[in-house]
Design a protein around this motif. Structure first.
Motif, PDB file in Angstrom:
ATOM      1  N   UNK A  44       0.843  -1.199   0.000  1.00 62.51           N
ATOM      2  CA  UNK A  44       0.000   0.000   0.000  1.00 62.51           C
ATOM      3  C   UNK A  44       0.875   1.244   0.000  1.00 62.51           C
ATOM      4  N   UNK A  45       0.241   2.383  -0.235  1.00 70.80           N
ATOM      5  CA  UNK A  45       0.970   3.661  -0.273  1.00 70.80           C
ATOM      6  C   UNK A  45       1.659   3.922   1.045  1.00 70.80           C
ATOM      7  N   UNK A  46       0.955   3.590   2.094  1.00 68.18           N
ATOM      8  CA  UNK A  46       1.510   3.843   3.421  1.00 68.18           C
ATOM      9  C   UNK A  46       2.777   3.028   3.611  1.00 68.18           C
TER      10      UNK A  46
ATOM     11  N   UNK B 188       4.658   1.863   1.224  1.00 68.33           N
ATOM     12  CA  UNK B 188       5.684   2.370   0.311  1.00 68.33           C
ATOM     13  C   UNK B 188       6.403   3.560   0.919  1.00 68.33           C
ATOM     14  N   UNK B 189       5.606   4.465   1.469  1.00 69.42           N
ATOM     15  CA  UNK B 189       6.181   5.663   2.073  1.00 69.42           C
ATOM     16  C   UNK B 189       7.037   5.281   3.267  1.00 69.42           C
ATOM     17  N   UNK B 190       6.520   4.332   4.043  1.00 65.82           N
ATOM     18  CA  UNK B 190       7.219   3.911   5.255  1.00 65.82           C
ATOM     19  C   UNK B 190       8.556   3.259   4.885  1.00 65.82           C
TER      20      UNK B 190
ATOM     21  N   UNK C 218      11.416   9.442   3.333  1.00 70.14           N
ATOM     22  CA  UNK C 218      11.210  10.358   2.219  1.00 70.14           C
ATOM     23  C   UNK C 218      10.264   9.702   1.220  1.00 70.14           C
ATOM     24  N   UNK C 219       9.449  10.494   0.626  1.00 72.70           N
ATOM     25  CA  UNK C 219       8.545   9.950  -0.382  1.00 72.70           C
ATOM     26  C   UNK C 219       9.358   9.596  -1.613  1.00 72.70           C
TER      27      UNK C 219
ATOM     28  N   UNK D 214       2.694   9.706   8.251  1.00 76.36           N
ATOM     29  CA  UNK D 214       3.466   8.486   8.048  1.00 76.36           C
ATOM     30  C   UNK D 214       4.665   8.651   7.129  1.00 76.36           C
ATOM     31  N   UNK D 215       4.682   9.678   6.299  1.00 76.57           N
ATOM     32  CA  UNK D 215       5.787   9.826   5.350  1.00 76.57           C
ATOM     33  C   UNK D 215       7.126   9.999   6.037  1.00 76.57           C
ATOM     34  N   UNK D 216       7.121  10.361   7.287  1.00 78.53           N
ATOM     35  CA  UNK D 216       8.388  10.576   7.987  1.00 78.53           C
ATOM     36  C   UNK D 216       8.727   9.423   8.938  1.00 78.53           C
TER      37      UNK D 216
END
Lengths: 321, 571
Positions: free
Chosen positions: B6-8, B10-12, B17-18, B562-564
């Protein structure tokens, strides 16, 4: 009810009338910081009207509502800066793509320069929309639109999120992803007010639930406290339902049940019978022992747990007349 | 478990960093960066509307059509127009330009706002920190950008005609001014209609009527350009000049009122929706008197002119006063916080605050101010306007000598009395009956209901009095009936016993009704401010220059998202 200092959302005796019809009638509840409150009720119960009042789209006929300590009537600008609203319908703009859509709302919330670009980037990453940045909104699926709408509500990083039927029309996978996002947001300390008809979803994400019908608030409490309350007439007479699984013959089992005055059959299938019996656990253990003594081959004897659906049906069924 | 992350996740997993592949619209050059920064100076709605407009098929097709028509007309003109080439070409260009300016742009602006209501997107905009004023001005700004783009197509051709015989810069500029000014007025009218008629069913009817009106305006423009002739346009005689300046004042001030009205209509119910509308009304009246002043510098008052002027102002304030009397008297605490606190400021500024009582007094104050202005102009006409710059032979000869001063004063006073009486009647009707019977209606309906009932009362009394006075043969009965006819009493000389009848039948009850209305309205007028909540005061204190409405930096904000988070998923 006076205004609570800690509550991020608070309604105090809010009434919204349209002529003689009370869409919301004397409703009071609050949501603490980092709390997720499920707002459930049948269609036309007053959920959306309450949410519209909190979102500064409508004003109460009487009563007060606050978001982060600011009155939604007297300080709507301050409330708007702290609140993100995701409506049940999704209005689209023609000739505009996802990135431009978020860019527009970021600008509208006062984000400028690099802050705006980073906000869009982060929200797109969070809602998994980055690869669809250039896709026209009109070409998005329902699930994608819901995510975009959530992204829009999050773009200014509000402390409070009001989500009206966020999971409506979503497939199971999209629903799971949405649930995951909601839980992440709650973990970050945001206060969420969510209305939904998919009660099983709510039970998993909500700390507390408020049930409303015909504008009146019927129950507010933690999910556990509501699940543990009696769900039918028999329960109120201290009886409960127990599912008994066995490998004996069904007719033999039913014949045995008939010999007992303290047990009633609720439903039956080839290997399971749901019975209504005394809620007292000691009595239930005596019943199980009696079954074993009668040579009935029981391999599961389990008290049936209430679901949020059961609570909802019980609380709302004709409760307000 | 899903194979695809999921996006979350992936970001994690990207370690805080995205992923660069996920970045939306990486800017390609420094120029893009520069423009991006530059765009921050503009309203978000202006940018969105312009993006939408220039990508729309309607804009592209109109633009292409305009290009084709301009090119075709230039070719045809050179082939056929001969000696009349300059005037002929310019006429054609302005007819071509008139189409997008009179039809496309105003209707696009109308649809743009009405669509926001139909699709519910206005709700999404309303809950941002953007002000209603920014929404409306953004839409108007987008229309102006489109207008500039349409002008850009035709500007080289119009400039070229300047080189041809018989075309002056005055011809071009005057025609352009009418075109652009008219288009802006129609666009504002479109926005006003979209804000006033929001339901889908009503919107369809309004759309049709508006298109018909725009079509008629365009047809009128074609006729105007052809019949009056481009080269003769706006070369005005003295009388035409006054009419033209009057029209200019009327349209510009009406446009401002319409703009203030549409902003008020989309404002939140607890907002102050009245003050700007009232300021614009006052401005319109001021412009009207500036125009009157301008006329008086050239022409002297004649009999009945002051009363006619007052009659005109009286009708205006009756209409506006009926609307103002219908405002809700229940004010939000938000509005009451901003009430003037001192008595002197309250005496003047309270008139601009919302509420039926203050609205009634505002209308009365304006109409009586108009009376005083016209009276002062009449008294001091000669010293003010001695026309010393004119030769003696050209100076107006008919002055106060031929001015029936006493009769004029009586007419003016009676005219004022009627306006005050009608306003008082409607105010009392609203305060004592309509607010109780129709109290459950949304506040926005109050002014409309008041306008309808006020107009009905005014029309009924005036028409009924006129009919009845004609039916009665007996002079006494006829005089009683005539006492309620505003127009007859203002213009027909009152003689003999008619004064007594008028005073007894109309005067006494008018004084009682007006006194009662003013007494009720003064309760609203003397209302003072209330305290601002402590929570608001606390937030208002820090002067922190930050674009973010919540007073937090973007790093703080997205440091929490969550991106950080770290690669193992823990925060």
């Amino acid at each position: 009810m006076a205004r609570s200092v800690d509550a991020m959302i608070q309604l105090d005796k809010v009434t919204r009338s349209f002529g003689n019809t009370h869409a919301v009638d004397d409703v009071s509840f609050h949501v603490e910081a980092g709390e997720v409150l499920g707002f459930i009720g049948p269609n036309g119960a007053g959920k959306t009207t309450s949410m519209r009042i909190l979102s500064t789209l409508d004003t109460p006929t009487s009563g007060e509502a606050w978001v982060d300590g600011f009155s939604v009537v007297d300080d709507p600008d301050r409330v708007r800066a702290r609140m993100g609203w995701m409506p049940d319908g999704f209005g689209t703009y023609p000739n505009i793509n996802c990135e431009e859509y978020l860019d527009f709302f970021a600008r509208s919330y006062g984000l400028r320069g690099k802050n705006r670009l980073r906000a869009i980037k982060n929200v797109m990453g969070f809602t998994q929309l980055s690869q669809l940045a250039k896709k026209p909104i009109s070409g998005l699926s329902k699930g994608m639109k819901q995510r975009l709408c959530l992204g829009r509500a999050l773009i200014h990083n509000p402390k409070v999120l009001i989500l009206d039927e966020p999971a409506a029309g979503l497939d199971p996978r999209a629903r799971i992803e949405l649930r995951e996002m909601i839980l992440e947001l709650a973990n970050e300390g945001k206060s969420l007010l969510i209305s939904s008809h998919i009660l099983s979803e709510l039970a998993e994400v909500c700390d507390r639930v408020a049930i409303i019908e015909m504008g009146k608030l019927l129950a507010v409490g933690t999910v556990d406290s509501l699940l543990n309350q009696p769900t039918d007439q028999s329960s109120q007479n201290l009886t409960t339902q127990v599912a008994v699984k066995f490998i004996s013959d069904l007719s033999e089992f039913l014949d045995w049940i008939k010999t007992r005055d303290d047990v009633e059959v609720v439903s039956s299938s080839y290997d399971t019978v749901v019975i209504s019996c005394d809620a007292n656990h000691e009595k239930q253990s005596e019943l199980l022992a009696a079954m074993m003594n009668s040579k009935l081959k029981v391999f599961e004897f389990k008290e049936k747990q209430n679901s949020l659906e059961d609570v909802f049906l019980t609380v709302t069924r004709g409760a307000v007349q | 478990m899903n194979q695809e992350r999921s996006a979350i996740e992936k970001v994690r997993l990207s370690g805080g960093e995205v992923d660069s592949s996920l970045t939306p619209c990486p800017n390609e050059s420094r120029f893009d960066d520069l423009m991006e920064g530059f765009s921050d100076w503009f309203s978000s709605i202006l940018i969105k509307e312009t993006r939408q407009a220039v990508k729309s098929r309607q804009f592209i097709w109109t633009y292409i059509l305009q290009l084709v028509l301009v090119a075709s007309w230039t070719a045809i003109g050179f082939g056929t127009l001969g000696n009349q080439l300059g005037e002929g070409l310019l006429t054609g260009y302005f007819i071509i330009l008139g189409f997008p300016l009179a039809l496309i742009i105003p209707f696009s602006a109308y649809r743009s706002l009405s669509r926001e209501f139909e699709d519910g997107t206005i709700k999404l905009i309303s809950i941002t920190t953007m002000k209603p004023r920014q929404i409306v001005l953004g839409k108007l700004g987008s229309a102006l950008i489109q207008l500039t783009m349409y002008l850009a197509v035709i500007a080289p051709c119009i400039s070229f005609t300047y080189l041809l015989q018989g075309i002056s810069i005055w011809n071009i500029m005057s025609c352009l001014s009418i075109c652009v000014g008219g288009s802006i007025f129609l666009t504002i009218l479109g926005l006003f209609l979209a804000g006033s008629f929001r339901s889908r069913s009503l919107g369809v009817g309004v759309s049709v009527v508006f298109v018909l009106v725009l079509g008629l305006v365009y047809f009128g423009w074609i006729l105007f350009v052809i019949v009056s002739g481009i080269t003769d346009l706006l070369i005005l005689s003295s009388e035409e000049y006054f009419i033209f300046s009057g029209i200019l004042f009327s349209f510009s001030s009406t446009a401002l009122i319409l703009l203030a009205s549409v902003i008020a209509q989309i404002s939140f119910p607890s907002d102050n929706r009245s003050t700007w509308v009232r300021i614009m009304m006052l401005l319109q009246q001021t412009l009207f008197f500036a125009w009157v002043f301008h006329i008086l510098s050239e022409e002297a008052y004649r009999n009945h002119v002051p009363t006619i002027l007052l009659m005109w102002v009286g009708h205006y304030w009756l209409l506006m006063g009926f609307l103002l009397c219908g405002e809700s008297s229940k004010l939000s605490r938000r509005v009451r916080r901003n009430f003037p606190s001192t008595l002197p400021s309250r005496l003047f500024l309270s008139l601009f605050m919302p509420g039926a009582g203050r609205g009634f007094l505002f209308a009365l104050a304006n109409i009586w101010s108009a009376f005083l202005i016209i009276l002062i102009l009449a008294i001091y006409e000669k010293p003010l306007f001695d026309w010393s710059w004119l030769p003696h032979s050209q100076r107006p000869s008919s002055r106060l000598a031929s001015f029936s001063w006493l009769e004029e004063f009586h007419s003016m006073f009676i005219c004022m009395g009627f306006v005050t009486w009608f306003l008082s009647l409607v105010f009392l009707l609203n305060r004592c009956i309509l607010s109780r019977v129709c109290g459950h209606l949304e506040p926005g309906y109050g002014p409309v209901l008041s306008l309808v009932s006020g107009t009905a009362i005014f029309a009924f009394i005036t028409v009924f009095a006129a009919i009845i006075s004609g039916v009665f043969i007996e002079p006494m009965a006829s005089a009683v009936a005539s006492s309620f006819n505003w127009y007859e009493m203002s213009f027909a000389p009152i003689v003999g016993t008619q004064w007594s009848i008028f005073f007894i039948v109309f005067g006494i009850q008018a004084v009682i009704i007006t006194g009662w209305a003013i007494m009720l309205a003064s309760e609203d007028f003397l209302m003072g401010p209330i305290a601002t909540p402590e929570r608001v005061l606390i937030e208002s204190k820090p002067v922190k220059i930050n674009a973010l409405p919540v007073g937090e930096s973007i790093d703080e904000i997205f440091g929490e998202l969550p991106s950080k988070t770290t690669g193992d998923g823990t925060a």
